[in-house]
Write an enzyme that holds these catalytic residues in place. Structure first.
Site, PDB file in Angstrom:
ATOM      1  N   HIS A  79      32.699 -56.093 -14.417  1.00  0.00           N
ATOM      2  CA  HIS A  79      32.727 -54.683 -14.799  1.00  0.00           C
ATOM      3  C   HIS A  79      31.465 -54.370 -15.616  1.00  0.00           C
ATOM      4  O   HIS A  79      30.879 -55.277 -16.226  1.00  0.00           O
ATOM      5  CB  HIS A  79      33.975 -54.373 -15.636  1.00  0.00           C
ATOM      6  CG  HIS A  79      35.235 -54.313 -14.826  1.00  0.00           C
ATOM      7  ND1 HIS A  79      36.434 -53.878 -15.332  1.00  0.00           N
ATOM      8  CD2 HIS A  79      35.462 -54.628 -13.519  1.00  0.00           C
ATOM      9  CE1 HIS A  79      37.358 -53.922 -14.382  1.00  0.00           C
ATOM     10  NE2 HIS A  79      36.803 -54.388 -13.280  1.00  0.00           N
ATOM     11  N   GLU A  81      30.989 -53.025 -18.473  1.00  0.00           N
ATOM     12  CA  GLU A  81      31.051 -53.405 -19.894  1.00  0.00           C
ATOM     13  C   GLU A  81      30.799 -54.892 -20.083  1.00  0.00           C
ATOM     14  O   GLU A  81      30.076 -55.320 -20.990  1.00  0.00           O
ATOM     15  CB  GLU A  81      32.446 -53.086 -20.478  1.00  0.00           C
ATOM     16  CG  GLU A  81      32.851 -51.622 -20.408  1.00  0.00           C
ATOM     17  CD  GLU A  81      33.659 -51.291 -19.155  1.00  0.00           C
ATOM     18  OE1 GLU A  81      33.282 -51.765 -18.056  1.00  0.00           O
ATOM     19  OE2 GLU A  81      34.644 -50.554 -19.273  1.00  0.00           O
ATOM     20  N   CYS A 109      38.931 -50.788 -19.270  1.00  0.00           N
ATOM     21  CA  CYS A 109      40.226 -51.294 -18.802  1.00  0.00           C
ATOM     22  C   CYS A 109      40.776 -52.321 -19.800  1.00  0.00           C
ATOM     23  O   CYS A 109      40.144 -52.629 -20.813  1.00  0.00           O
ATOM     24  CB  CYS A 109      40.057 -51.928 -17.417  1.00  0.00           C
ATOM     25  SG  CYS A 109      39.184 -53.499 -17.452  1.00  0.00           S
ATOM     26  N   CYS A 112      38.330 -55.271 -20.292  1.00  0.00           N
ATOM     27  CA  CYS A 112      37.107 -54.936 -21.030  1.00  0.00           C
ATOM     28  C   CYS A 112      37.390 -54.645 -22.498  1.00  0.00           C
ATOM     29  O   CYS A 112      36.612 -55.057 -23.364  1.00  0.00           O
ATOM     30  CB  CYS A 112      36.379 -53.777 -20.366  1.00  0.00           C
ATOM     31  SG  CYS A 112      35.668 -54.263 -18.781  1.00  0.00           S
TER      32      CYS A 112
HETATM   33 ZN   LIG Z   1      36.909 -53.170 -17.202  1.00  0.00          ZN
END
Ligand SMILES: [Zn+2]
Length: 177
Positions: A79, A81, A109, A112
């Protein structure tokens, strides 16, 4: 390709010291969010879910920008991040990134937010909410959970329309293929 709309006008802010301060803060947040949006656009062009992130230290002496690359990297943890955290860790030679701020186009999410807590990020600024995965206030709120040993300040809604429109355009185009 969708055009990114700018949202830098704030006609409602009055010229008092407190709102001038607020305006300065907002402008800086928007500056970094524009860079995160460019990363999201890059993800879009790579056929990845268009999410971008920028990690900035307290003095703005360094920043790292990254985008979602789960398909490209064949890695569910890739992801935006996490990619930004990895780059920043290399710069700082430390997994702890005290006093830094993470800008991301879509609410982090559960994975993260967990990683951002581990990294001791001070502040998270995001654009659009994510009711399906969001762990900074939507589905869960990990940011102020006192059961964790670190809390994160959260600001949401920065360039929200641009961030959301990019996501909606992506999924609309994908459905129509
Ligand atoms: Zn994430």
């Amino acid at each position: 390709m969708p055009q990114l709309r700018t949202e830098s006008n704030h006609p409602d802010l009055k010229n008092t010291p407190s709102s001038a301060y607020k305006m300065a803060m907002t402008t800086n947040d928007e500056k970094w969010m524009h860079i995160a949006l460019k990363q999201a656009q890059k993800a879009f062009e790579m056929d990845e879910v268009p999410i971008g992130a920028v990690l900035v230290d307290a003095d703005e002496t360094w920043n790292t920008a990254a985008c979602n690359e789960v398909i490209t990297q064949q890695d569910a943890t890739a992801h935006a991040e996490i990619m930004a955290l990895r780059k920043a860790g290399q710069i700082m030679a430390n997994y702890r990134l005290l006093n830094s701020t993470l800008y991301v186009t879509v609410e982090p999410c559960v994975m993260c937010m967990g990683a951002l807590i581990h990294a001791r990020i001070k502040r998270v600024v995001f654009g659009a909410k994510d009711p399906k995965w969001g762990a900074a206030g939507s589905l869960y709120d990990f940011s102020q959970d006192s059961r964790f040993n670190h809390q994160i300040e959260v600001t949401s809604g920065i360039l929200e329309t641009s961030c959301r429109t990019l996501m909606q355009t992506f999924f609309k185009e994908r459905r129509s293929r």
